[in-house]
Write an enzyme that holds these catalytic residues in place. Structure first.
Site, short mmCIF file in Angstrom:
data_model
loop_
_atom_site.label_atom_id
_atom_site.label_comp_id
_atom_site.label_asym_id
_atom_site.label_seq_id
_atom_site.Cartn_x
_atom_site.Cartn_y
_atom_site.Cartn_z
N GLN A 114 0.83 -1.21 0.00
CA GLN A 114 0.00 0.00 0.00
C GLN A 114 0.86 1.25 0.00
O GLN A 114 1.65 1.46 0.92
CB GLN A 114 -0.90 -0.01 1.24
CG GLN A 114 -1.71 1.27 1.45
CD GLN A 114 -2.62 1.17 2.66
OE1 GLN A 114 -3.61 0.44 2.63
NE2 GLN A 114 -2.31 1.89 3.72
N TYR A 116 0.51 4.75 0.56
CA TYR A 116 -0.24 5.89 1.09
C TYR A 116 0.69 6.90 1.77
O TYR A 116 0.94 7.97 1.27
CB TYR A 116 -1.30 5.40 2.09
CG TYR A 116 -2.63 4.99 1.50
CD1 TYR A 116 -2.77 4.65 0.16
CD2 TYR A 116 -3.76 4.91 2.30
CE1 TYR A 116 -3.99 4.27 -0.36
CE2 TYR A 116 -4.99 4.52 1.79
CZ TYR A 116 -5.10 4.20 0.46
OH TYR A 116 -6.32 3.82 -0.04
N SER A 117 1.19 6.55 2.96
CA SER A 117 1.93 7.50 3.79
C SER A 117 3.21 7.98 3.12
O SER A 117 3.86 7.26 2.38
CB SER A 117 2.29 6.86 5.14
OG SER A 117 1.13 6.56 5.88
N SER A 150 4.37 -1.54 4.35
CA SER A 150 4.50 -2.92 4.79
C SER A 150 4.66 -3.86 3.59
O SER A 150 3.96 -3.71 2.58
CB SER A 150 3.27 -3.34 5.60
OG SER A 150 3.10 -2.50 6.71
N GLU A 234 -10.35 -1.49 6.34
CA GLU A 234 -9.02 -1.92 6.79
C GLU A 234 -9.06 -2.81 8.02
O GLU A 234 -8.18 -3.64 8.20
CB GLU A 234 -8.14 -0.70 7.08
CG GLU A 234 -6.71 -1.05 7.38
CD GLU A 234 -5.81 0.17 7.45
OE1 GLU A 234 -4.59 -0.01 7.45
OE2 GLU A 234 -6.32 1.30 7.50
N SER A 362 -2.91 7.87 13.84
CA SER A 362 -2.61 8.13 15.25
C SER A 362 -3.89 8.30 16.06
O SER A 362 -4.98 8.55 15.52
CB SER A 362 -1.76 9.41 15.37
OG SER A 362 -2.53 10.54 15.01
N GLU A 364 -4.76 10.70 17.85
CA GLU A 364 -5.33 12.05 17.68
C GLU A 364 -6.20 12.12 16.43
O GLU A 364 -7.28 12.73 16.44
CB GLU A 364 -4.19 13.08 17.58
CG GLU A 364 -3.41 13.29 18.89
CD GLU A 364 -2.40 12.19 19.16
OE1 GLU A 364 -1.81 12.20 20.24
OE2 GLU A 364 -2.20 11.32 18.29
#
Length: 382
Positions: A114, A116-117, A150, A234, A362, A364
């Protein structure tokens, strides 16, 4: 509320147990994926069949996930393709995309990661800067960096969220592209060594990597909608399997506490009981929310976000409790006579769980999603 299973699920559970006993995983994770595919166990929750997969109802999916975890079967190399990409293709992809990619996933032959980040866009995914520009042949050239990816070293393909509209900002102008990883000189994967000593995550660098126009899912510019739909998928059934793993870790901590006599400390004993009670509560909550029938999309994010908040901090507390039970030995390696510093299972649990409240969104961010999208509270001024 009745959280039990019926006769049909009991029969299915026995079938799963018998198959897992008859098929030991071995040491080759790719071969194990293919064996699962041959047994029809990949893609049982897709809601469609005909790709070499069997079709199972929700409770049967839960049963399979639990039995897989109880059998201590290895972590899946094909998890991302089976549980993230495939349902997304069913929900947003074309029939051609489904027929092209689902069979390889169901057979355990095609592995995915994936994209994404990014270094400057983790929990704030809309800040991503990876770009995909059309070339003269109508395909896309992808340039940018992804991080915390990952299984990137094992993956054959990567689904990448990239900016395809020049000058676009935030969640506008993004597209969801399927990118082959076998592009030497255009894609580089670098493992990230963690303080636990393992390297599950990677950095991925794209330098003009090729992605075909017909491999855009959901249409150009609709990447944010597709990406959010994927994130809603997910956690799902896999949360229950994860909890089986947590239960096994908790039992290991309890066993150590009993063997060492630490269980006679009333404060520590109370913490052990609390961990057990909270884990049971998380299971009941997961079973309750799984039956909600929510469809993919941001509005369905409430239950997964609550679950992530619950298990992330719970798992961290378990790691802390494990070190408390071990006492001073928790801070030591195997001894000066050892040629290398090797962590035991509980030490790795403690170190890896430090990241539980960060990865996957996270705490938050989870609270913000719940507050703004589910409870309808006013957004913070930007």
């Amino acid at each position: 509320m009745d959280f039990g299973f019926g006769t049909g699920e009991d029969v299915f559970r026995q079938e799963a147990r018998d198959w897992l006993r008859a098929h030991p995983p071995g040491d080759d994770p790719r071969r194990w994926e293919r064996e699962l595919g041959q047994g029809g166990w990949i893609g049982i929750g897709w809601g469609v069949e005909g790709y070499g997969n069997r079709r199972a109802g929700l409770t049967q999916q839960v049963v399979w996930a639990e039995e897989y975890a109880r059998a201590a079967a290895p972590a899946r190399l094909g998890h991302i393709g089976e549980n993230l990409l495939a349902p997304t293709l069913v929900a947003y992809g074309t029939k051609e995309q489904q027929d092209r990619f689902l069979p390889g996933i169901a057979r355990g032959e095609t592995l995915w990661c994936q994209g994404y980040s990014e270094p400057g866009a983790g929990s704030d995914l809309a800040a991503l800067r990876t770009r995909a520009v059309r070339d003269g042949d109508g395909a896309y050239r992808v340039t940018g960096q992804k991080i915390w990816t990952s299984l990137a070293l094992d993956a054959d393909w990567c689904f990448v969220l990239a900016r395809t509209e020049e000058g676009s900002r935030r969640h506008h102008g993004l597209s969801f592209l399927l990118v082959p990883m076998d592009q030497p000189g255009r894609i580089e994967v670098r493992p990230i060594r963690q303080m636990s000593g393992t390297s599950e995550f990677n950095e991925v660098f794209f330098d003009g990597a090729l992605a075909q126009a017909h491999d855009v899912v959901g249409g150009e510019g609709n990447g944010w909608t597709v990406a959010m739909g994927l994130l809603a998928l997910e956690r799902g059934v896999s949360t229950l399997a994860q909890q089986i793993g947590f239960e096994q870790e908790l039992r290991q901590v309890v066993r150590l506490a009993v063997d060492s006599g630490a269980v006679h400390d009333p404060v520590l004993k109370d913490r052990l009981v609390r961990q057990w009670a909270e884990l049971r509560t998380m299971r009941w909550n997961a079973l309750r929310t799984l039956g909600g029938g929510a469809t993919p999309g941001p509005e369905a994010a409430g239950a997964p976000n609550v679950a992530k908040l619950l298990w992330g901090r719970w798992h961290q507390r378990l790691g802390e409790l494990a070190m408390q039970v071990k006492g001073p030995a928790g801070a030591a390696g195997p001894g000066p006579w050892s040629e290398s510093y090797e962590l035991d299972e509980l030490q790795r649990l403690f170190l890896f769980s430090r990241a539980d409240t960060i990865y996957g969104g996270s705490d938050e961010i989870q609270r913000t999603v719940i507050a703004e999208r589910i409870l309808g509270l006013p957004k913070e001024p930007r």
